[in-house]
Each structure stands twice: as structure tokens, then as C-alpha cells.
Design an enzyme around this catalytic site. Structure first.
Site, PDB file in Angstrom:
ATOM      1  N   ARG A 242     -87.859   6.718  56.486  1.00 57.08           N
ATOM      2  CA  ARG A 242     -88.829   6.003  55.649  1.00 57.08           C
ATOM      3  C   ARG A 242     -89.018   4.592  56.172  1.00 57.08           C
ATOM      4  O   ARG A 242     -88.363   4.189  57.122  1.00 57.08           O
ATOM      5  CB  ARG A 242     -88.299   5.926  54.223  1.00 57.08           C
ATOM      6  CG  ARG A 242     -86.926   5.298  54.198  1.00 57.08           C
ATOM      7  CD  ARG A 242     -86.402   5.051  52.819  1.00 57.08           C
ATOM      8  NE  ARG A 242     -84.956   4.959  52.798  1.00 57.08           N
ATOM      9  CZ  ARG A 242     -84.240   3.871  53.050  1.00 57.08           C
ATOM     10  NH1 ARG A 242     -84.846   2.758  53.380  1.00 57.08           N
ATOM     11  NH2 ARG A 242     -82.935   3.881  53.019  1.00 57.08           N
TER      12      ARG A 242
ATOM     13  N   LYS B   8     -75.773  15.062  56.307  1.00 62.22           N
ATOM     14  CA  LYS B   8     -75.018  14.349  57.339  1.00 62.22           C
ATOM     15  C   LYS B   8     -74.368  15.276  58.348  1.00 62.22           C
ATOM     16  O   LYS B   8     -74.350  14.999  59.541  1.00 62.22           O
ATOM     17  CB  LYS B   8     -73.949  13.488  56.669  1.00 62.22           C
ATOM     18  CG  LYS B   8     -74.581  12.364  55.907  1.00 62.22           C
ATOM     19  CD  LYS B   8     -73.609  11.290  55.511  1.00 62.22           C
ATOM     20  CE  LYS B   8     -74.419  10.186  54.867  1.00 62.22           C
ATOM     21  NZ  LYS B   8     -73.661   9.077  54.406  1.00 62.22           N
TER      22      LYS B   8
ATOM     23  N   HIS C 241     -71.839  -1.467  50.914  1.00 62.49           N
ATOM     24  CA  HIS C 241     -72.813  -0.697  51.696  1.00 62.49           C
ATOM     25  C   HIS C 241     -74.254  -1.075  51.393  1.00 62.49           C
ATOM     26  O   HIS C 241     -75.183  -0.364  51.762  1.00 62.49           O
ATOM     27  CB  HIS C 241     -72.615   0.814  51.501  1.00 62.49           C
ATOM     28  CG  HIS C 241     -71.223   1.248  51.850  1.00 62.49           C
ATOM     29  ND1 HIS C 241     -70.819   1.418  53.155  1.00 62.49           N
ATOM     30  CD2 HIS C 241     -70.151   1.501  51.076  1.00 62.49           C
ATOM     31  CE1 HIS C 241     -69.536   1.775  53.142  1.00 62.49           C
ATOM     32  NE2 HIS C 241     -69.105   1.827  51.906  1.00 62.49           N
TER      33      HIS C 241
ATOM     34  N   GLU D  88     -63.862  11.546  59.928  1.00 55.68           N
ATOM     35  CA  GLU D  88     -64.269  10.860  61.160  1.00 55.68           C
ATOM     36  C   GLU D  88     -63.486   9.569  61.320  1.00 55.68           C
ATOM     37  O   GLU D  88     -62.890   9.055  60.377  1.00 55.68           O
ATOM     38  CB  GLU D  88     -65.781  10.634  61.213  1.00 55.68           C
ATOM     39  CG  GLU D  88     -66.324   9.718  60.149  1.00 55.68           C
ATOM     40  CD  GLU D  88     -67.818   9.460  60.312  1.00 55.68           C
ATOM     41  OE1 GLU D  88     -68.565  10.396  60.642  1.00 55.68           O
ATOM     42  OE2 GLU D  88     -68.229   8.315  60.102  1.00 55.68           O
TER      43      GLU D  88
END
Lengths: 166, 504
Positions: free
Chosen positions: B294, B118, B237, B202
Site C-alpha cells: 500500500r 509471513k 513497532h 527466526e
């Protein structure tokens, strides 16, 4: 002959009665409805119950009955005819043990035999389908018996940790 | 164009079945791999040949790189399709395939490696001018300094692990006084989960929408996007319902975000199918989240609205083919919604469910597609992701698509294990969903609605009646009535013919 079913913690006594003209009546907990079966095969039933036309799908394995109506599956349990369930449903009356609600692998046991434990303590972690599930103690008490080890596969409902409450 | 003679599908369940269907259409032979728990699985039945690769545990079967390479060798397959999950984003596997002379149907391993980190991919994207959520890295920064910098971007903030994923090593901080503890906790969790304690901070967006763009790139530098998908409805999530087009994306925004998505892909030297994920703020600002290198679970909604078969394209690209479609020619017709049916109990904390599917019947009709990995009588093992099947609908507009989805879910029985079907119906019926008012907090915001749905068991008595008459012939007077409730002997007499002679 009477059938006894339960759904969640509700008990339903079911009986049929021939109507003298056409078809039958169904008695669910002594409340009577007209029932007509239009078609039925192994897993599909088309019926009219109290004037409402219902398409249902059904399947059964041993005492477990599964019925799908209007997009929702109802999991019912069938009990021996005439069973006295006034004292609660078998298995649901909080036996003082911890078991996994689904088959899985024990990845951690957080207690040892003889430990004093509090209600809601996490005693065992079981992994099933990539998810960890915390199994917590239902009561304050003392760990009497642990029947599995870390890494073992367990079936749903099998007692993993037994708890004494004095 | 000529692609491959034989492809090994390094996956299981619905996605393996779906990839095999595409191979069959292209005249390519398929090889299934299976663990001991999957001997009778649908994907094994669908393939031209099948190789047993190991014990039920994924780490010893579907994630076992050596065994997978052996299976390719044994069967003479020329290429491997990894599907999603398992080895699909494992750059070590992709690299190993390359070294062994096997074509990996996906992006190059270097792009994959970059996008898997990330922090590194964030740095590359910032350099390329891609908007990312404001944030900063913490290298032995004193807590006071972290708090000062966090204050500048504004609370709430998110402390995230650089190597993170699946919500692990992630902490939301609403109050500056909780910052130190969150940084420590996230680092500790990251270290134990990924062996890397690097964390960064963040800005936490409030009630954003999850908008992602499907991209396709060939090995000759051509990259296009195939519009967006909105996947805002999530639980922990995990996406639950996806659709395209998004009710929140205008034509102008689509163009702008699409261009950014292509920029992202170019910055990572990306080819094959991929997804660029963004968060979209309520004021129309969007931020790069990550790339899924993917085929996605939710790829069918893009196929339904563009008419482009993404697996076909993946295979052609992997074989060195050039993209035939230009950006300006990408179609967008109607509206498509997908729901994921998981083996979980939505009425009991989404507890995973496993066991035997006693009966299932797929809904049929115009605009209905089912990508399924199950059949009546199959077993759902405990070892893998609990996805059973995906239901996808297409219609002219969003309201018609929602109505079609409702109808299809009402006619999709899966009996014997718990599944999320009824919960998906409740989402489709939700007034805010129908208005397109979505955010990643949708399920929490609608808690009251879903609690009410859970407690509404009005049909329980009807279910009891159906159970009581379940076994044919078990009741003495199983009377067949016609639609008026009148007994009609012609319905239960069996097969008959007027004037037919009786043969003895």
C-alpha cells in the site's frame, strides 16, 4: 486580583502590579518580574518577561488552560481565586477508585463487587484509539461498587470501580 | 493521460486529505466516506461529495466492505483509493472490487494475499534468492529439536506467528531454557488473535536498523525503486520518525538493496506502489522483513527527494498506464525528514488523548510540508488511530533538514489535546540522532536522555504568565509596549491616517 493556576502538582499564585513608569510587573508565587506585552490576539501572545522575549500560543476551555512555548504544550488548571490548595489539588488526592485517564470503551472488567483485591491488580481494560489500557488498583481493598459494564463508553475520570479500604 | 472521472477514498484523516489533493491536481472528482464520529472531519470538507457509511466503530464503517461498495455504487465512482490501514491490505476487499468492476488503487489481490502471510511470503522469497533472517518452521517439533535448531542459528531468537502483525504472537528468547514456554505462549496468542497457531523461529538481530525501499510497478511488468527510507526510530513497532537518504546506506548498498527490493516485488507479481522492508545489521548485512502492499504513512519523504508524486503514480498505474521513469533516471536530491504527530501524551506513558483541538497553526516556510487531518475547532475521536498530522521537511543535507525540522516543530502549536510534538523535538535534538547513530532500540537506549527531557519544565512559569494574560481585556492595564519596553501610544490608538478628514 489574584489568579491561581496549577501545573502537574505545582501551584502558582499570580498577581499583577502596575509599575509607575511603563507597563506592569507580574508576581508568580511572590517572585516579581517585569512583563511587557507587545502584541496579543485571541491565541497568540508576544511578550517580554524578565528581559526574555517570548512567543506563546494559548487557548482555554473552562478551567483548562493550554499554553505552547518553545515547542512544548503546558496544560494548566485554573482554580478559584483564593482557593486553599495547601491540602493538595482536587482530584489528584488518590480517591480510592479506578477511572480511565481518557474516554474509551470498556472491553473487560476483571472483578466483581465484593472481591478482595491487591494493589496493582488489573481491574479494568479500556480501549481507546486502538490501544488497550490496563487500569490497576491503587490500593489493597475490597470492590464496593462497579458502575459500568463491558462494552460501555466511559468518560475520562469517571469512577468505574470504587474500592473500600477499611 | 486520462485516468478516472471520480474516485472514492475509503479512508479518513490526513491520508484521505492528501489523496484528495492529488485527485484535484489530476482533475478527478473525489468522494469522501465518513462515520458518525467524523461528520465535521477535514476530509469530509475537502471532498466534492461525502457519504455517511455508519456508526463510529471502524468495524461498522471504515472496515465495512459491503457499505463501502454501496457507497461506490451510489456515487458512481470508478475507482477506490484505500489509503493506509483500514481496508488497504485486505485482499477480500480488493477481490470484491475486482468482481464488482471497481478499480482498486493498489496491487492485485493475489499478491496482497501472498504478502499478508509471513510464512508463505518468506518461502517465496527464499526461493527467489532474497536474504531472509535465518530461521525455521515448527511443525509438531519436539522441544528438544527446536532448541537444537535454535542453537544452530544462535540465540537470541524470535518466536513469531505466521499470521502475525503488530507485535502480537511474538516472543523474544534470550536463554534456551525459556524456549518451550515462548513457543507455547506465542502459539496461544496467535490462535486467539488470528485463529491460526502456526509459529516459526527466526534469529533476533541485535540493534538493527529499519531500512525500507519504495517501489513502483505498473501492470506491464516494469518495476523501479525510489531509494530507501530509514525508519529505525520506533516505539512498540510503531514508526515515529522517518528520513531519506539513510545515514547508513552507501551508494553501493543502495544499489544492491534496491535490486533485491525489485526482485521481491517481481516474485510476488506486484504492481502499484509498495514498500519492501528490511533489517540492516551493524555489519552491513540485510534481511527481508515484509512488504507493505500500500501507500505508506512515510511516503512524503520519498516525494520530497525524488520529486515524484506517489499518489499520482498510483492512480495512473491503476488506470493501466505505463511507468515513464526508468531506474537510472530516478532523482535523489537533498535530505528529507518526516515526524508523526500523534494525539498521545509523551509525558505520561503515551496515553492516547482525544477531544477538541482548540487552536492549531501550521508552520510555513521553504522546505516545509504539513499533511494534516485537523483544524482549529475540530474534534479528535477516540475510535481511530491517533495520528493528527505529519510534518515533513526538506533541505540540502541531513543537518540542515534537522535544523529546519526543529524550527518547524517550535512553531507548530496544537492546543487542547496532548500531542507528541515536544517529544519529537527532543529526538531531533538528541546528539546520537544528529550523528545518525540509530537502531530500532533507539528509544530504550536513550531512556536516560528522554527521562531528563520529561522532567525539564523550565518554561512552566512562562506558561503560567501567558495563561494569566490569555484573555484580552481581562486585565485592567493591558499595556501595549514597543520592542524596547516603552509605552508607545501609536501602537494602541488603533487605525489612523495622517491628514485624513473626519467623516461623520
Amino acid at each position: 486580583m489574584e489568579d491561581v493556576f496549577s501545573f502537574r502538582d505545582k501551584v502558582f499564585n499570580v498577581d499583577f502590579e502596575d509599575r509607575n513608569d511603563t507597563g506592569r510587573n507580574i508576581l508568580i508565587n511572590d517572585s516579581e518580574s517585569e512583563i511587557s506585552i507587545h502584541s496579543q490576539d485571541e491565541n497568540e501572545i508576544l511578550m517580554t518577561l524578565n528581559g526574555e522575549r517570548i512567543k506563546a500560543y494559548s487557548a482555554a476551555e473552562k478551567d483548562d488552560y493550554f499554553v505552547f512555548i518553545n515547542g512544548r504544550q503546558y496544560m494548566l488548571k485554573k482554580h478559584a481565586a483564593g482557593a486553599d490548595l495547601s491540602g493538595g489539588l482536587p482530584g489528584s488526592a488518590g480517591g480510592d477508585f479506578v477511572s480511565s485517564p481518557m474516554p474509551g470503551t470498556i472491553i473487560k472488567i476483571n472483578c466483581s463487587e465484593g472481591d478482595e483485591i491487591k494493589e496493582n491488580d488489573t481491574l479494568v481494560i479500556v480501549e481507546a484509539m486502538k490501544m488497550e489500557n490496563m487500569l490497576r488498583s491503587p490500593v489493597d481493598g475490597k470492590v464496593e461498587k462497579i458502575s459500568f459494564s463491558e462494552g460501555d463508553l466511559v468518560d475520562a475520570g469517571a469512577p468505574i470501580v470504587e474500592i473500600g479500604t477499611e | 493521460m486520462k485516468t478516472f472521472n471520480k474516485i472514492l477514498i475509503a479512508n479518513r484523516g490526513e491520508i484521505a486529505v492528501r489523496i484528495m489533493a492529488a485527485c484535484e491536481e489530476l482533475g478527478i472528482k473525489t468522494v469522501a466516506v465518513f462515520s458518525e464520529a467524523d461528520e465535521k472531519a477535514l476530509h469530509v470538507k475537502k471532498a466534492d461529495e461525502a457519504v455517511r457509511i455508519g456508526p463510529p466503530q471502524a468495524s461498522e464503517s471504515y472496515l465495512n466492505i459491503d457499505r463501502m461498495i454501496d457507497a461506490v455504487r451510489e456515487t458512481g465512482a470508478e475507482a477506490v483509493h484505500p489509503g493506509y490501514g483500514f481496508l488497504s491490505e485486505n485482499h477480500v476487499f480488493a477481490k470484491r472490487c475486482k468482481e464488482e468492476g471497481i478499480v482498486f488503487i493498489g496491487p492485485g489481490w493475489k499478491s496482497m494475499k501472498l504478502l499478508g502471510n509471513k510464512l508463505e511470503s518468506r518461502a517465496v522469497m527464499i526461493k527467489a534468492g532474497v536474504p531472509v533472517t535465518p530461521g525455521f518452521t515448527i511443525d509438531n517439533m519436539p522441544v528438544k529439536k527446536i532448541a537444537e535448531k535454535a542453537g544452530k542459528i544462535g540465540f537470541p531468537v524470535l518466536v513469531k506467528a505466521a499470521a502475525g502483525g503488530g507485535g502480537k504472537g511474538m516472543r523474544a528468547v534470550h536463554d534456551p531454557k525459556d524456549l518451550a514456554e515462548a513457543v507455547e505462549g506465542a502459539a496461544r496468542e496467535a490462535k486467539s488473535a488470528f485463529g491460526d497457531e502456526t509459529v516459526y523461529v527466526e534469529k533476533l538481530l541485535v540493534k538493527p536498523r529499519h531500512i525500507e525501499f519504495q517501489i513502483l510497478g505498473d501492470k506491464h511488468g516494469n518495476i523501479i525503486h525510489l531509494n530507501e527510507r530509514e525508519c529505525s526510530i520506533q516505539r512498540r513497532h510503531q514508526k515515529i520518525l522517518e528520513e531519506t537518504p539513510s545515514p547508513a546506506v552507501s551508494k553501493e548498498l543502495r544499489k544492491k538493496m534496491g535490486e533485491t527490493a525489485i526482485n521481491v516485488a517481481k516474485s510476488a507479481d506486484y504492481y502499484n506502489a509498495g514498500t519492501v522492508e528490511f533489517l540492516l545489521d551493524s555489519d552491513g548485512k540485510y534481511y527481508f522483513l515484509e512488504v507493505n502492499a500500500r501507500l505508506q504513512v512515510e511516503h512524503p519523504v520519498t516525494e520530497m527527494t525524488t520529486g515524484i508524486d506517489l499518489v499520482h503514480e498510483q492512480i495512473k498505474i491503476a488506470a493501466g498506464g505505463k511507468l515513464k521513469i526508468k531506474q537510472k533516471d530516478v532523482p535523489q536530491t537533498g535530505h528529507s525528514i518526516e515526524v508523526r504527530l500523534y494525539a498521545e501524551d509523551p509525558e505520561n506513558n503515551y496515553l492516547p488523548s482525544s477531544g477538541k483541538i482548540l487552536f492549531t497553526k501550521e508552520p510555513k516556510g521553504p522546505g516545509i510540508r504539513v499533511d494534516s487531518g485537523i483544524y482549529s475547532g475540530c474534534t479528535v475521536p477516540v475510535f481511530y488511530d491517533p495520528i493528527l498530522s505529519k510534518l515533513i521537511v526538506w533541505a540540502r543535507d541531513r543537518n540542515s533538514a534537522a535544523a529546519r525540522m526543529k524550527q518547524a516543530l517550535n512553531n507548530y502549536p496544537i492546543l487542547g489535546v496532548n500531542s507528541t510534538g515536544s517529544f519529537l523535538l527532543a529526538i531531533i535534538d538528541n546528539p546520537d540522532f544528529l550523528k545518525g547513530k540509530l537502531s530500532t532500540d533507539f528509544l530504550e537506549d536513550q531512556k536516560e536522555y528522554f527521562d531528563k527531557w520529561k522532567d525539564n519544565i523550565a518554561d512552566a512559569e512562562k506558561a503560567v504568565a501567558a495563561a494569566a494574560i490569555h484573555e484580552p481585556g481581562s486585565k485592567p492595564s493591558a499595556v501595549v509596549n514597543d520592542h524596547r519596553g516603552q509605552r508607545n501610544i501609536w501602537l494602541d490608538i488603533g487605525k489612523w491616517e495622517i491628514g485624513s478628514s473626519i467623516k461623520r
